[in-house]
Design a protein around this motif. Structure first.
Motif, PDB file in Angstrom:
ATOM      1  N   LEU A 168       0.829  -1.197   0.000  1.00 58.35           N
ATOM      2  CA  LEU A 168       0.000   0.000   0.000  1.00 58.35           C
ATOM      3  C   LEU A 168       0.871   1.259   0.000  1.00 58.35           C
ATOM      4  N   ALA A 169       1.974   1.214   0.747  1.00 64.09           N
ATOM      5  CA  ALA A 169       2.897   2.356   0.767  1.00 64.09           C
ATOM      6  C   ALA A 169       3.505   2.594  -0.613  1.00 64.09           C
ATOM      7  N   GLN A 170       3.748   1.514  -1.369  1.00 65.12           N
ATOM      8  CA  GLN A 170       4.237   1.665  -2.737  1.00 65.12           C
ATOM      9  C   GLN A 170       3.203   2.369  -3.615  1.00 65.12           C
ATOM     10  N   LEU A 171       1.943   2.055  -3.407  1.00 60.00           N
ATOM     11  CA  LEU A 171       0.888   2.758  -4.152  1.00 60.00           C
ATOM     12  C   LEU A 171       0.872   4.238  -3.784  1.00 60.00           C
ATOM     13  N   PHE A 172       1.066   4.537  -2.493  1.00 59.99           N
ATOM     14  CA  PHE A 172       1.113   5.932  -2.067  1.00 59.99           C
ATOM     15  C   PHE A 172       2.283   6.651  -2.735  1.00 59.99           C
ATOM     16  N   ALA A 173       3.432   5.984  -2.793  1.00 56.83           N
ATOM     17  CA  ALA A 173       4.618   6.614  -3.377  1.00 56.83           C
ATOM     18  C   ALA A 173       4.439   6.884  -4.865  1.00 56.83           C
ATOM     19  N   ASN A 174       3.645   6.059  -5.543  1.00 57.85           N
ATOM     20  CA  ASN A 174       3.379   6.242  -6.981  1.00 57.85           C
ATOM     21  C   ASN A 174       1.921   6.645  -7.198  1.00 57.85           C
ATOM     22  N   HIS A 178      -1.507   5.467  -9.673  1.00 58.02           N
ATOM     23  CA  HIS A 178      -2.544   4.616  -9.084  1.00 58.02           C
ATOM     24  C   HIS A 178      -3.664   5.441  -8.441  1.00 58.02           C
ATOM     25  N   ARG A 179      -3.873   6.632  -8.934  1.00 58.01           N
ATOM     26  CA  ARG A 179      -4.837   7.530  -8.290  1.00 58.01           C
ATOM     27  C   ARG A 179      -6.246   6.937  -8.274  1.00 58.01           C
ATOM     28  N   GLU A 180      -6.639   6.274  -9.351  1.00 57.95           N
ATOM     29  CA  GLU A 180      -7.994   5.704  -9.400  1.00 57.95           C
ATOM     30  C   GLU A 180      -8.168   4.624  -8.334  1.00 57.95           C
ATOM     31  N   ARG A 181      -7.190   3.738  -8.208  1.00 55.24           N
ATOM     32  CA  ARG A 181      -7.298   2.688  -7.198  1.00 55.24           C
ATOM     33  C   ARG A 181      -7.227   3.258  -5.794  1.00 55.24           C
ATOM     34  N   LEU A 182      -6.358   4.234  -5.578  1.00 52.10           N
ATOM     35  CA  LEU A 182      -6.238   4.833  -4.253  1.00 52.10           C
ATOM     36  C   LEU A 182      -7.526   5.535  -3.847  1.00 52.10           C
ATOM     37  N   GLY A 191      -9.146  13.723  -6.341  1.00 54.81           N
ATOM     38  CA  GLY A 191      -8.435  14.985  -6.126  1.00 54.81           C
ATOM     39  C   GLY A 191      -8.211  15.344  -4.673  1.00 54.81           C
ATOM     40  N   THR A 192      -8.676  14.499  -3.742  1.00 50.83           N
ATOM     41  CA  THR A 192      -8.550  14.829  -2.310  1.00 50.83           C
ATOM     42  C   THR A 192      -7.763  13.765  -1.545  1.00 50.83           C
ATOM     43  N   LEU A 193      -6.821  13.120  -2.222  1.00 52.91           N
ATOM     44  CA  LEU A 193      -6.067  12.024  -1.592  1.00 52.91           C
ATOM     45  C   LEU A 193      -4.885  12.502  -0.758  1.00 52.91           C
ATOM     46  N   GLU A 194      -4.333  13.668  -1.105  1.00 54.70           N
ATOM     47  CA  GLU A 194      -3.061  14.093  -0.521  1.00 54.70           C
ATOM     48  C   GLU A 194      -3.062  14.159   1.007  1.00 54.70           C
ATOM     49  N   PRO A 195      -4.075  14.741   1.658  1.00 55.25           N
ATOM     50  CA  PRO A 195      -4.017  14.816   3.128  1.00 55.25           C
ATOM     51  C   PRO A 195      -3.898  13.447   3.790  1.00 55.25           C
ATOM     52  N   ARG A 213      -9.879  -2.782   1.725  1.00 51.41           N
ATOM     53  CA  ARG A 213     -10.175  -2.339   0.352  1.00 51.41           C
ATOM     54  C   ARG A 213      -9.008  -2.623  -0.581  1.00 51.41           C
ATOM     55  N   TRP A 214      -7.784  -2.552  -0.066  1.00 50.20           N
ATOM     56  CA  TRP A 214      -6.624  -2.915  -0.892  1.00 50.20           C
ATOM     57  C   TRP A 214      -6.738  -4.376  -1.334  1.00 50.20           C
ATOM     58  N   SER A 215      -7.052  -5.272  -0.387  1.00 50.48           N
ATOM     59  CA  SER A 215      -7.213  -6.683  -0.727  1.00 50.48           C
ATOM     60  C   SER A 215      -8.369  -6.886  -1.703  1.00 50.48           C
ATOM     61  N   GLU A 216      -9.437  -6.133  -1.504  1.00 46.49           N
ATOM     62  CA  GLU A 216     -10.614  -6.271  -2.362  1.00 46.49           C
ATOM     63  C   GLU A 216     -10.324  -5.863  -3.798  1.00 46.49           C
ATOM     64  N   THR A 217      -9.422  -4.877  -3.983  1.00 42.67           N
ATOM     65  CA  THR A 217      -9.121  -4.378  -5.331  1.00 42.67           C
ATOM     66  C   THR A 217      -7.959  -5.097  -5.994  1.00 42.67           C
ATOM     67  N   GLN A 218      -7.308  -6.020  -5.288  1.00 46.07           N
ATOM     68  CA  GLN A 218      -6.148  -6.701  -5.852  1.00 46.07           C
ATOM     69  C   GLN A 218      -6.482  -7.425  -7.155  1.00 46.07           C
ATOM     70  N   GLU A 219      -7.543  -8.194  -7.171  1.00 45.23           N
ATOM     71  CA  GLU A 219      -7.861  -8.989  -8.357  1.00 45.23           C
ATOM     72  C   GLU A 219      -8.159  -8.095  -9.552  1.00 45.23           C
ATOM     73  N   ARG A 220      -8.823  -6.989  -9.312  1.00 39.10           N
ATOM     74  CA  ARG A 220      -9.176  -6.084 -10.417  1.00 39.10           C
ATOM     75  C   ARG A 220      -7.933  -5.457 -11.035  1.00 39.10           C
ATOM     76  N   TYR A 221      -6.957  -5.096 -10.199  1.00 37.35           N
ATOM     77  CA  TYR A 221      -5.808  -4.342 -10.706  1.00 37.35           C
ATOM     78  C   TYR A 221      -4.560  -5.191 -10.938  1.00 37.35           C
ATOM     79  N   THR A 222      -4.499  -6.375 -10.354  1.00 36.94           N
ATOM     80  CA  THR A 222      -3.302  -7.210 -10.539  1.00 36.94           C
ATOM     81  C   THR A 222      -3.620  -8.581 -11.127  1.00 36.94           C
ATOM     82  N   GLY A 223      -4.895  -8.969 -11.115  1.00 41.33           N
ATOM     83  CA  GLY A 223      -5.262 -10.263 -11.660  1.00 41.33           C
ATOM     84  C   GLY A 223      -5.289 -11.392 -10.648  1.00 41.33           C
TER      85      GLY A 223
END
Length: 453
Positions: A168-174, A178-182, A191-195, A213-223
């Motif tokens: 998840l921290a890697q997603l934050f760094a990039n 990954h804005r849509e998934r985040l 547009g309100t993710l930064e805080p 939610r990260w686990s829930e979205t894994q299959e959609r974004y990573t297969g």
């Protein structure tokens, strides 16, 4: 990941696992493996295996990979491997389960341990044995340290949550990628993710809902489905229990903060080391001066810089000559590649630099010893420093070519150090490294063209 009492849950485990697998294969070649078929001999075989494995590990303990830090408490990779091997005596059930898999495999295909092509399968069985033993040992030590109940499965759950946080921290760094998934994970508008992201500085700041939610979205974004959303029931109870996830994340974060001083060397520690070296030189000069005066002569050492004393670690031409001194430009009769002698002070400086770059302290020393000893490339690059030479290979062959010796590789990645690390090892900037690397490559191409003509 750090937890009270645990030793095997941190970054060095991969290297511990590889070292145990490699040395176990070596030990099996020295044992009569047919004894696994005799249940009465399995205890004796366990004792022989542990003794032989320990000898193999100790034979490798001075290699860079074995000396590397295995955790943040100061245990090396080799020390952790040795201690876990001896734990087999205390927990023989893991050995018996391993032997049962060998017997079952033998029933299907005979003595497969004699087939070099089966080494990967045998190493996988060894890895499985030690992975289970690791979690059992750490769970027991966690209970001793905290007084709270713990099982190997709970240790596995802690590790899963820690891994999830790092991904998840890697997603934050990039975040831009990954804005849509985040937006889904954080349950906010894109547009309100930064805080939220700025406040998530460690695992202690991570929210249980984010992990779910990260686990829930894994299959959609990573297969592949996330750990909380697979068909396995191992983590199914966590999916609807954010309070339990939050408590486990907080525990990991609190202990990491409590023990974070293990990760840094404060400036005063470097000063203390420099002061000790200065005092050694000071008393050496004073002793030489007093000896000169006692002999009736003038203090001839007052205006001299005295040579450093000989130590066991200093390189000498008659004892442990570095590979750059022994490297030959070709067959017998050629001159050595370099006349540089590495004394104790230079080696200490190298070790300090390597440690600051997150490399094994003796990386350069071991890499020099492992480099090629002859050949036209060595002749062409005879004046090129080792970090520049590795940068040349990095560009021409890639960072993870099979031909590289183990001691050239960064134990954390299994590949050559990054260009940034190589620049640091050579004490130069990245632009200078690239310039010298490209000059060396041009020299190789010129020599190759001239040889062809």
């Amino acid at each position: 990941m750090r937890l009270p009492g645990t030793r095997y849950q941190e970054h060095g485990w991969e290297q511990v696992r590889k070292l145990l697998g490699r040395c176990s294969l070596q030990a099996f070649r020295q044992l009569d493996m047919h004894l696994v078929l005799d249940s009465a001999q399995q205890e004796a075989l366990l004792a022989a295996y542990v003794d032989t494995l320990a000898a193999c590990l100790r034979a490798r303990e001075r290699l860079a990979g074995a000396e590397a830090a295995g955790n943040s408490y100061g245990d090396s990779v080799c020390e952790l491997a040795l201690s876990l091997a001896f734990e087999l005596h205390a927990h023989p059930a893991f050995w018996h389960a391993f032997v049962a898999t060998l017997v079952a495999e033998h029933a299907r295909g005979g003595p497969f341990w004699n087939d070099p092509a089966a080494e990967a399968a045998l190493r996988k069985k060894v890895n499985d044995m030690y992975a289970g033993l690791r979690d059992k040992v750490d769970a027991d030590n966690y209970m001793v340290a905290t007084g709270r109940d713990c099982t190997p499965n709970k240790i596995y759950t802690y590790r899963m949550l820690d891994t999830a946080w790092h991904e998840l921290a890697q997603l934050f760094a990039n975040r831009d990628t990954h804005r849509e998934r985040l937006a889904v994970i954080l349950d906010r508008a894109p547009g309100t993710l930064e805080p939220e992201i700025r406040q998530a500085r460690s695992i202690a700041d991570c929210k249980a809902e984010w992990i779910i939610r990260w686990s829930e979205t894994q299959e959609r974004y990573t297969g592949s489905p996330g750990p909380l959303h697979t068909r396995s029931k191992r983590f199914s109870s966590l999916r609807n229990n954010p309070a339990r996830i939050a408590a486990m994340l907080t525990e990991i974060g609190d202990y990491e903060q409590l023990s974070s001083n293990q990760d840094r060397a404060d400036p005063w520690q470097d000063d203390a080391g420099e002061a000790a070296l200065w005092l050694e030189d000071y008393w050496r000069v004073i002793a030489a001066s007093e000896a000169q005066e006692a002999a009736g002569g003038a203090c001839a050492v007052a205006d001299q810089i005295l040579p450093a004393p000989e130590t066991e670690d200093a390189w000498s031409a008659d004892e442990q000559e570095p590979a750059e001194l022994a490297e030959q430009a070709g067959p017998a009769g050629d001159e050595p590649v370099s006349d540089v002698v590495y004394d104790a002070a230079q080696l200490a400086a190298e070790q300090s630099t390597a440690s600051a770059l997150s490399l094994p302290p003796r990386y350069l020393e071991m890499a020099r010893a492992a480099q090629e000893s002859s050949g036209w490339a060595a002749r062409v690059l005879r004046e090129v420093s080792l970090p520049i030479r590795l940068a040349v290979y990095h560009k021409l062959l890639g960072p993870d070519d099979d031909s590289y010796p183990d001691d050239w590789r960064d134990v954390a990645t299994g590949a050559l150090p990054t260009l940034q690390q190589l620049a640091g090892l050579d004490g130069i900037s990245m632009p200078t490294l690239r310039k010298r690397r490209d000059e060396a490559i041009a020299r190789l191409y010129a020599a190759s063209t001239g040889a062809a003509q």
